[in-house]
Design a protein around this motif. Sequence first.
Motif, PDB file in Angstrom:
ATOM      1  N   PHE A   1      93.489  16.331   1.256  1.00 50.96           N
ATOM      2  CA  PHE A   1      93.221  16.568  -0.161  1.00 50.96           C
ATOM      3  C   PHE A   1      92.722  15.297  -0.853  1.00 50.96           C
ATOM      4  N   MET A   2      93.114  14.143  -0.324  1.00 48.41           N
ATOM      5  CA  MET A   2      92.724  12.862  -0.919  1.00 48.41           C
ATOM      6  C   MET A   2      91.492  12.270  -0.245  1.00 48.41           C
ATOM      7  N   LEU A   3      90.842  13.039   0.632  1.00 51.25           N
ATOM      8  CA  LEU A   3      89.809  12.464   1.480  1.00 51.25           C
ATOM      9  C   LEU A   3      88.573  12.005   0.704  1.00 51.25           C
ATOM     10  N   LYS A   4      88.243  12.697  -0.387  1.00 52.47           N
ATOM     11  CA  LYS A   4      87.019  12.328  -1.117  1.00 52.47           C
ATOM     12  C   LYS A   4      87.059  10.883  -1.607  1.00 52.47           C
ATOM     13  N   PRO A   5      88.123  10.449  -2.315  1.00 52.99           N
ATOM     14  CA  PRO A   5      88.144   9.037  -2.717  1.00 52.99           C
ATOM     15  C   PRO A   5      88.305   8.078  -1.535  1.00 52.99           C
ATOM     16  N   LEU A   6      88.844   8.595  -0.410  1.00 56.12           N
ATOM     17  CA  LEU A   6      89.026   7.751   0.764  1.00 56.12           C
ATOM     18  C   LEU A   6      87.785   7.693   1.642  1.00 56.12           C
ATOM     19  N   ARG A   7      86.820   8.574   1.372  1.00 56.56           N
ATOM     20  CA  ARG A   7      85.686   8.692   2.286  1.00 56.56           C
ATOM     21  C   ARG A   7      84.842   7.419   2.341  1.00 56.56           C
ATOM     22  N   ARG A   8      84.893   6.611   1.293  1.00 58.93           N
ATOM     23  CA  ARG A   8      84.103   5.376   1.323  1.00 58.93           C
ATOM     24  C   ARG A   8      84.552   4.451   2.456  1.00 58.93           C
ATOM     25  N   PHE A   9      85.781   4.699   2.972  1.00 60.50           N
ATOM     26  CA  PHE A   9      86.258   3.918   4.112  1.00 60.50           C
ATOM     27  C   PHE A   9      85.733   4.473   5.439  1.00 60.50           C
ATOM     28  N   PHE A  10      85.021   5.620   5.369  1.00 58.60           N
ATOM     29  CA  PHE A  10      84.543   6.270   6.596  1.00 58.60           C
ATOM     30  C   PHE A  10      83.036   6.504   6.543  1.00 58.60           C
ATOM     31  N   PRO A  11      82.231   5.467   6.374  1.00 64.18           N
ATOM     32  CA  PRO A  11      80.780   5.655   6.436  1.00 64.18           C
ATOM     33  C   PRO A  11      80.357   6.011   7.854  1.00 64.18           C
ATOM     34  N   SER A  12      79.061   6.302   8.025  1.00 63.19           N
ATOM     35  CA  SER A  12      78.592   6.761   9.330  1.00 63.19           C
ATOM     36  C   SER A  12      78.816   5.733  10.436  1.00 63.19           C
ATOM     37  N   VAL A  13      78.804   4.438  10.086  1.00 62.63           N
ATOM     38  CA  VAL A  13      79.017   3.428  11.122  1.00 62.63           C
ATOM     39  C   VAL A  13      80.450   3.472  11.645  1.00 62.63           C
ATOM     40  N   VAL A  14      81.411   3.834  10.780  1.00 61.06           N
ATOM     41  CA  VAL A  14      82.812   3.946  11.201  1.00 61.06           C
ATOM     42  C   VAL A  14      83.039   5.237  11.974  1.00 61.06           C
ATOM     43  N   THR A  15      82.631   6.379  11.383  1.00 62.69           N
ATOM     44  CA  THR A  15      82.841   7.661  12.067  1.00 62.69           C
ATOM     45  C   THR A  15      82.041   7.712  13.369  1.00 62.69           C
ATOM     46  N   GLY A  16      80.854   7.121  13.369  1.00 61.12           N
ATOM     47  CA  GLY A  16      80.063   7.085  14.594  1.00 61.12           C
ATOM     48  C   GLY A  16      80.744   6.287  15.687  1.00 61.12           C
ATOM     49  N   THR A  17      81.380   5.179  15.301  1.00 59.66           N
ATOM     50  CA  THR A  17      82.113   4.364  16.277  1.00 59.66           C
ATOM     51  C   THR A  17      83.295   5.142  16.847  1.00 59.66           C
ATOM     52  N   VAL A  18      83.992   5.898  15.971  1.00 65.99           N
ATOM     53  CA  VAL A  18      85.115   6.719  16.432  1.00 65.99           C
ATOM     54  C   VAL A  18      84.621   7.789  17.390  1.00 65.99           C
ATOM     55  N   VAL A  19      83.526   8.494  17.019  1.00 58.80           N
ATOM     56  CA  VAL A  19      82.968   9.529  17.895  1.00 58.80           C
ATOM     57  C   VAL A  19      82.544   8.922  19.229  1.00 58.80           C
ATOM     58  N   LEU A  20      81.911   7.761  19.171  1.00 62.98           N
ATOM     59  CA  LEU A  20      81.473   7.082  20.393  1.00 62.98           C
ATOM     60  C   LEU A  20      82.660   6.727  21.279  1.00 62.98           C
ATOM     61  N   SER A  21      83.744   6.236  20.681  1.00 62.76           N
ATOM     62  CA  SER A  21      84.935   5.880  21.465  1.00 62.76           C
ATOM     63  C   SER A  21      85.604   7.125  22.029  1.00 62.76           C
ATOM     64  N   ILE A  22      85.559   8.237  21.276  1.00 60.61           N
ATOM     65  CA  ILE A  22      86.101   9.503  21.788  1.00 60.61           C
ATOM     66  C   ILE A  22      85.324   9.929  23.031  1.00 60.61           C
ATOM     67  N   GLY A  23      83.990   9.888  22.940  1.00 59.64           N
ATOM     68  CA  GLY A  23      83.163  10.271  24.073  1.00 59.64           C
ATOM     69  C   GLY A  23      83.392   9.392  25.285  1.00 59.64           C
ATOM     70  N   LEU A  24      83.456   8.083  25.054  1.00 59.97           N
ATOM     71  CA  LEU A  24      83.681   7.153  26.164  1.00 59.97           C
ATOM     72  C   LEU A  24      85.027   7.402  26.840  1.00 59.97           C
ATOM     73  N   SER A  25      86.053   7.710  26.021  1.00 60.81           N
ATOM     74  CA  SER A  25      87.380   7.951  26.592  1.00 60.81           C
ATOM     75  C   SER A  25      87.433   9.251  27.387  1.00 60.81           C
ATOM     76  N   LEU A  26      86.568  10.214  27.023  1.00 61.62           N
ATOM     77  CA  LEU A  26      86.590  11.511  27.707  1.00 61.62           C
ATOM     78  C   LEU A  26      85.772  11.526  28.993  1.00 61.62           C
ATOM     79  N   ILE A  27      84.845  10.596  29.131  1.00 60.66           N
ATOM     80  CA  ILE A  27      84.007  10.586  30.340  1.00 60.66           C
ATOM     81  C   ILE A  27      84.865  10.458  31.596  1.00 60.66           C
ATOM     82  N   SER A  28      85.875   9.582  31.540  1.00 63.80           N
ATOM     83  CA  SER A  28      86.760   9.432  32.703  1.00 63.80           C
ATOM     84  C   SER A  28      87.548  10.709  32.959  1.00 63.80           C
TER      85      SER A  28
END
Length: 466
Positions: free
Chosen positions: A137-164
Amino acid sequence: MGQKNELSKAAYVFDAKMPLKQAIPLGLQHVLAMFVGNLTPLLIITGACGMGSGSEFASLQIALLQNAMLIAGIVTLVQLFAIGPVGGKVPIIMGTSSGFIGVFNNVAASMGGGVLAYGAIMGASIIGGIFEGVLGFMLKPLRRFFPSVVTGTVVLSIGLSLISVGINSFGGGNNSSDFGSVENLLLGLLVLVVIIALKHGTKGLTSSSSILIGIIVGYIAAFLMGLVLPHTGVTADGVEYTKAWVLNWDKVKSASWFAIPQIMPVKVVFDWRAILPVLIMFVVTAVETVGDISGVIEGGMEREATDGELSGGVICDGLGSSFAALFGVLPNTSFSQNVGLVTMTKIVNRTALASGAVFLILCGLIPKLGAIVSIMPQSVLGGAAVMMFSSIVLSGIQLITREKLTPRSLTIVSVALGIGYGMGANSTILHATPEWVQLIFGGSGIVPAALVAIILNIVLPEEENA
């Protein structure tokens, strides 16, 4: 002919109408992609609590596994269609999270195992899920902490962890005695080749359903292998074992045709030893869900996720986990395996994904149907998984490069991945730290990568436009 083309286009539009004869096989792909992963965390944690097969609580474990399929289907439908603010209306499949395994294992050990420890895990999941819902519910004001460079890094780390994880399945499962055997590798390779051949050598439904067809071919191949090859082998210690690719039809035969899921099969216990570490994991889960939604919208719809989609998705993640705990099921979160499937096929149609959710519910009501899927050899799943999981990596790269790369963004990505993925690949580096640090930051590397990316995004000054 025109109608066929129109229906084909509908598969790539989230809210377009689509005939069930096309939607159902596309939905089944998602079930097959996540079925084993949806049950594995429960098998591990119930085993850690002494509730596995052969124990006095074996029947309870079976009931929990049945509930896991039902809950995954229900929460997925909420995510797809939304109930008020709950649900992001995004092409996400929900399922039992494996991210909590380390923390829950520690809770089981510290509380001595048994149904009491499992009840404490459920209590912590209820509170943690509500907490994540509030964050949503509070995500909108918090979203500035999650720009595409942050979420992209998280997605990238998720993918890397799943390859194994995918390559382990490809070899037959690293817990199997014949891991990496020629039979397992050839079976996984056959599935992968069929998927690639159909995806790029055909058009229409055959191409879109390449994952499902590849897995079905894997089942047929495993059946034929069972007719001509020995089912058992002998380890170096002289212990006989059943080969990982063998289809266990006895499991299907013994499963009942219908069973009503149990509500509150385990007494809920509220214990701070379980609640505190689980709360931290739910914060990480919220970031991971933001990454998954961002990845699936970027990869499947080629745009950026909206505030409403992210907020509703995280709220569904949290409250869905609390709802799952009432049925004795571990937290339900967005499934990265299915994010990979969406980004690879570009199939985002809600009807197609909903048909998969309905099948999950049926698996929860008809144990025999679930048993047919559960006997899938790991190498068959691995043949599809290695391709799907790698596509998550590409989605992360797409998110990161959505905006022009700058020295600041390069620093965020490189340091976050260096520390996060490095810790995930070699978690023994944390052996001298407190146990709670090892539980939270060891393992996959997703948590440290996300934390480092968020902190660097906050502390590094924005670069002025030239």
